[in-house]
Design a protein around this motif. Structure first.
Motif, mmCIF file in Angstrom:
data_model
loop_
_atom_site.group_PDB
_atom_site.id
_atom_site.type_symbol
_atom_site.label_atom_id
_atom_site.label_comp_id
_atom_site.label_asym_id
_atom_site.label_seq_id
_atom_site.Cartn_x
_atom_site.Cartn_y
_atom_site.Cartn_z
ATOM 1 N N TRP A 1 0.865 -1.182 0.000
ATOM 2 C CA TRP A 1 0.000 0.000 0.000
ATOM 3 C C TRP A 1 0.900 1.229 0.000
ATOM 4 C CZ3 TRP A 1 0.911 3.215 4.082
ATOM 5 C CH2 TRP A 1 1.247 2.668 5.334
ATOM 6 N N VAL A 2 0.376 2.303 -0.522
ATOM 7 C CA VAL A 2 1.136 3.548 -0.574
ATOM 8 C C VAL A 2 0.330 4.657 0.075
ATOM 9 C CG1 VAL A 2 2.545 3.009 -2.582
ATOM 10 C CG2 VAL A 2 0.281 3.991 -2.908
ATOM 11 N N GLN A 3 1.047 5.674 0.527
ATOM 12 C CA GLN A 3 0.409 6.835 1.147
ATOM 13 C C GLN A 3 0.827 8.075 0.388
ATOM 14 O OE1 GLN A 3 -0.028 7.300 5.559
ATOM 15 N NE2 GLN A 3 1.465 8.927 5.249
ATOM 16 N N GLY A 4 -0.112 8.968 0.219
ATOM 17 C CA GLY A 4 0.177 10.218 -0.467
ATOM 18 C C GLY A 4 -0.970 11.178 -0.273
ATOM 19 N N ILE A 5 -1.030 12.193 -1.113
ATOM 20 C CA ILE A 5 -2.077 13.204 -1.003
ATOM 21 C C ILE A 5 -3.258 12.842 -1.901
ATOM 22 C CG2 ILE A 5 -2.674 15.621 -1.428
ATOM 23 C CD1 ILE A 5 0.187 16.376 -0.746
ATOM 24 N N TRP A 6 -4.439 12.709 -1.296
ATOM 25 C CA TRP A 6 -5.708 12.560 -2.019
ATOM 26 C C TRP A 6 -6.318 13.954 -2.076
ATOM 27 C CZ3 TRP A 6 -6.953 7.648 -3.774
ATOM 28 C CH2 TRP A 6 -6.160 6.609 -3.266
ATOM 29 N N TYR A 7 -6.799 14.355 -3.238
ATOM 30 C CA TYR A 7 -7.236 15.741 -3.386
ATOM 31 C C TYR A 7 -8.471 15.862 -4.271
ATOM 32 C CZ TYR A 7 -4.736 15.565 -7.912
ATOM 33 O OH TYR A 7 -4.304 15.232 -9.179
ATOM 34 N N LYS A 8 -9.183 16.975 -4.094
ATOM 35 C CA LYS A 8 -10.428 17.240 -4.836
ATOM 36 C C LYS A 8 -10.069 17.811 -6.211
ATOM 37 C CE LYS A 8 -12.905 16.145 -1.167
ATOM 38 N NZ LYS A 8 -13.493 17.082 -0.221
ATOM 39 N N PHE B 1 -5.092 11.372 -6.885
ATOM 40 C CA PHE B 1 -4.047 10.912 -5.979
ATOM 41 C C PHE B 1 -2.693 11.368 -6.493
ATOM 42 C CE2 PHE B 1 -0.969 7.543 -4.644
ATOM 43 C CZ PHE B 1 -1.035 7.757 -3.274
ATOM 44 N N ALA B 2 -1.955 12.078 -5.656
ATOM 45 C CA ALA B 2 -0.593 12.489 -6.000
ATOM 46 C C ALA B 2 0.333 11.328 -5.669
ATOM 47 C CB ALA B 2 -0.204 13.732 -5.215
ATOM 48 N N ASN B 3 0.808 10.643 -6.681
ATOM 49 C CA ASN B 3 1.514 9.381 -6.459
ATOM 50 C C ASN B 3 2.983 9.529 -6.057
ATOM 51 O OD1 ASN B 3 2.505 10.230 -8.892
ATOM 52 N ND2 ASN B 3 2.008 8.368 -10.022
ATOM 53 N N MET B 4 3.409 10.752 -5.821
ATOM 54 C CA MET B 4 4.751 10.983 -5.271
ATOM 55 C C MET B 4 4.795 12.418 -4.749
ATOM 56 S SD MET B 4 7.231 11.642 -8.561
ATOM 57 C CE MET B 4 6.667 10.227 -9.491
ATOM 58 N N MET B 5 5.864 12.739 -4.019
ATOM 59 C CA MET B 5 6.136 14.119 -3.623
ATOM 60 C C MET B 5 7.523 14.474 -4.139
ATOM 61 S SD MET B 5 6.133 15.905 0.166
ATOM 62 C CE MET B 5 4.404 15.549 0.447
ATOM 63 N N MET B 6 7.685 15.707 -4.534
ATOM 64 C CA MET B 6 8.950 16.117 -5.138
ATOM 65 C C MET B 6 9.356 17.499 -4.650
ATOM 66 S SD MET B 6 11.369 15.759 -7.640
ATOM 67 C CE MET B 6 10.809 14.778 -9.034
ATOM 68 N N ASN B 7 10.587 17.587 -4.168
ATOM 69 C CA ASN B 7 11.217 18.897 -4.009
ATOM 70 C C ASN B 7 12.536 18.847 -4.763
ATOM 71 O OD1 ASN B 7 11.276 21.586 -3.187
ATOM 72 N ND2 ASN B 7 12.707 21.098 -1.555
ATOM 73 N N ILE B 8 13.563 18.193 -4.167
ATOM 74 C CA ILE B 8 14.793 18.013 -4.925
ATOM 75 C C ILE B 8 14.881 16.597 -5.491
ATOM 76 C CG2 ILE B 8 15.992 19.735 -3.546
ATOM 77 C CD1 ILE B 8 17.507 17.412 -2.190
ATOM 78 N N ARG B 9 13.972 15.700 -5.057
ATOM 79 C CA ARG B 9 13.946 14.323 -5.548
ATOM 80 C C ARG B 9 12.562 13.738 -5.301
ATOM 81 N NH1 ARG B 9 14.568 10.506 -1.734
ATOM 82 N NH2 ARG B 9 15.794 9.116 -3.040
ATOM 83 N N PRO B 10 12.145 12.724 -6.083
ATOM 84 C CA PRO B 10 10.820 12.118 -5.873
ATOM 85 C C PRO B 10 10.838 11.111 -4.731
ATOM 86 C CG PRO B 10 11.926 11.060 -7.718
ATOM 87 C CD PRO B 10 12.834 12.166 -7.252
ATOM 88 N N SER B 11 9.727 11.036 -4.009
ATOM 89 C CA SER B 11 9.627 10.066 -2.931
ATOM 90 C C SER B 11 8.164 9.716 -2.668
ATOM 91 C CB SER B 11 10.259 10.614 -1.647
ATOM 92 O OG SER B 11 10.208 9.654 -0.614
#
Length: 428
Positions: free
Chosen positions: A133-140, A283-293
């Motif tokens: 399972w993965v966790q991330g941002i769910w958004y409208k 669903f945002a399937n990753m987060m990125m600033n200087i690298r994806p995670s």
């Protein structure tokens, strides 16, 4: 008659002698899940003649059972469990890293992120990723489209969306951000920190809370807090706020999928069902600033080096993770159990499920692709950072963030406190 009976006995004895059997430890202890696994084992035996002795073990007991089995010489041929038991056995030399690597190579489509969490220092693998399972941002998505906002993947997009959609006068908030001194807060912060290249501790044991990268992560988290639902929210409040249309974004695992899509499940949390919520959720399937995670949990399955029936064990693992068998297994918990093989995620048969079909193939593929970038603080390139478990058990990160908001600490103050507290609990 005596001759016939004698022949029957010889045949029966031969069958008993030559029938292969393997022992399989698994953590799917719920009755309905055991029934599915039992059915798969029966089909496997009918096809191959190999009997699978099923041993269900509670997830929180498996780490206790391993040393007992080691001492008694009763380790199974195949084990399924979370990352911790798989890596514990692997680090002690009990997993067949080459055979597990061969299975991953034979499949050829296991997601990189989840396989990396099972990697051994020798280049092999302690186990094969079975589900995740993965966790991330769910958004409208409807609100994002109305305001022409980009998907909340980059730090910039996340913060811009939170500011833009924040409307506290009408009891609507940019996001729900956990601030309690608990595991949920650490999970969310994990993705923030790793996307900025920050870790609390490295493989050499250096504590790294007071680094520029970590201070930046605390600063971003605190800035997000300005646009969050008030209070020190936890998991129940986060779910409730998103389903009640009180927030534009929420950090949550894929276990939220049936809450969003299925009426009877959603009504356990809120009074009125929103039939359009599933089509208006992204669903945002990753987060990125200087690298994806991405953050997530991987369930692995591995063949032990102590097994005397490795060929049979390999057949069982491949049987479980192929075609209809794998899909039948994963549908025990749709959304919570996601395939670790891209070819399975793309199959129409996998989508034939009351929860998954409501999202559509494109959305499900996007969600599952987060498995390419899954990371954890406690695992780095096949090495277990044991001391991270101590920091997590003492909720160092959760307490630091909780106090950052409760005491209005600066990011620098928060990092300094976390550094000293980590040194204290680790006895430095």
């Amino acid at each position: 008659m005596r001759k016939l009976l004698a022949v029957f006995l010889v045949v029966l004895m031969s069958a008993l002698i030559f029938t292969q059997s393997i022992t399989y430890w698994h953590t799917q202890v719920e009755t309905d899940r055991q029934q599915r696994i039992r059915a798969l084992a029966q089909i496997f035996q009918a096809q191959t003649g190999i009997k699978v002795n099923l041993v269900p073990i509670e997830e929180n007991e498996i780490l206790e059972q391993i040393p007992r089995a080691v001492q008694a010489g009763t380790l199974p041929d195949v084990i399924e469990g979370g990352i911790s038991p798989i890596l514990l056995l692997g680090s002690q030399g009990f997993m067949d890293t080459k055979l597990n690597a061969k299975i991953i190579e034979d499949f050829g489509d296991v997601y990189t992120g989840v396989s990396r969490l099972m990697q051994a220092p020798d280049g092999g693998y302690y186990g094969v990723p079975l589900s995740a399972w993965v966790q991330g941002i769910w958004y409208k998505t409807n609100l994002f489209e109305e305001k022409n906002l980009g998907a909340p993947i980059s730090w910039y997009n996340i913060l811009t969306a939170a500011k833009t959609l924040h409307d506290p006068q009408n009891r609507f908030y940019g996001l729900v951000l956990p601030k309690r001194a608990d595991a949920y807060t650490e999970q969310v912060f994990t993705q923030v920190a790793l996307s900025n290249g920050a870790r609390p501790i490295d493989t050499e044991g250096n504590i790294l809370f007071n680094t520029p990268e970590m201070i930046q992560a605390f600063a971003f988290y605190k800035e997000l807090g300005k646009y969050s639902r008030p209070g020190f929210t936890g998991v129940p409040e986060a779910l409730n706020a998103y389903l009640n249309n009180e927030a534009a974004m929420v950090f949550y695992s894929t276990y939220i999928m049936d809450d969003i899509a299925v009426e009877e499940v959603q009504k356990r949390t809120v009074q009125n069902f929103d039939p359009k919520l599933v089509e208006n959720t992204g669903f945002a399937n990753m987060m990125m600033n200087i690298r994806p995670s991405s953050f997530g949990e991987v369930i692995g399955i591995g063949i032990l080096d102590t097994s005397k029936n490795k060929d049979a064990a390999e057949q069982w693992v491949k049987f479980l993770m192929s075609g209809s068998n794998y899909i039948y297994f994963l549908h025990m918990a749709p959304g919570g159990m996601n395939p670790t093989r891209s070819s399975i995620a793309e199959m129409d048969e996998f989508m034939d499920n009351p929860v998954l079909e409501r999202y559509g193939k494109e959305q499900i593929t996007t969600i599952i692709s987060a498995l390419e970038t899954v990371e954890r603080f406690e695992f780095v390139e096949g090495q277990i950072i044991d001391e991270m478990a101590i920091l997590s058990g003492n909720f160092v990160i959760g307490r630091a963030i909780n106090q950052m908001f409760a005491n209005d600490w600066t990011p620098e103050q928060t990092a300094q406190w976390a550094q000293k507290e980590a040194e204290r609990v680790l006895g430095r």
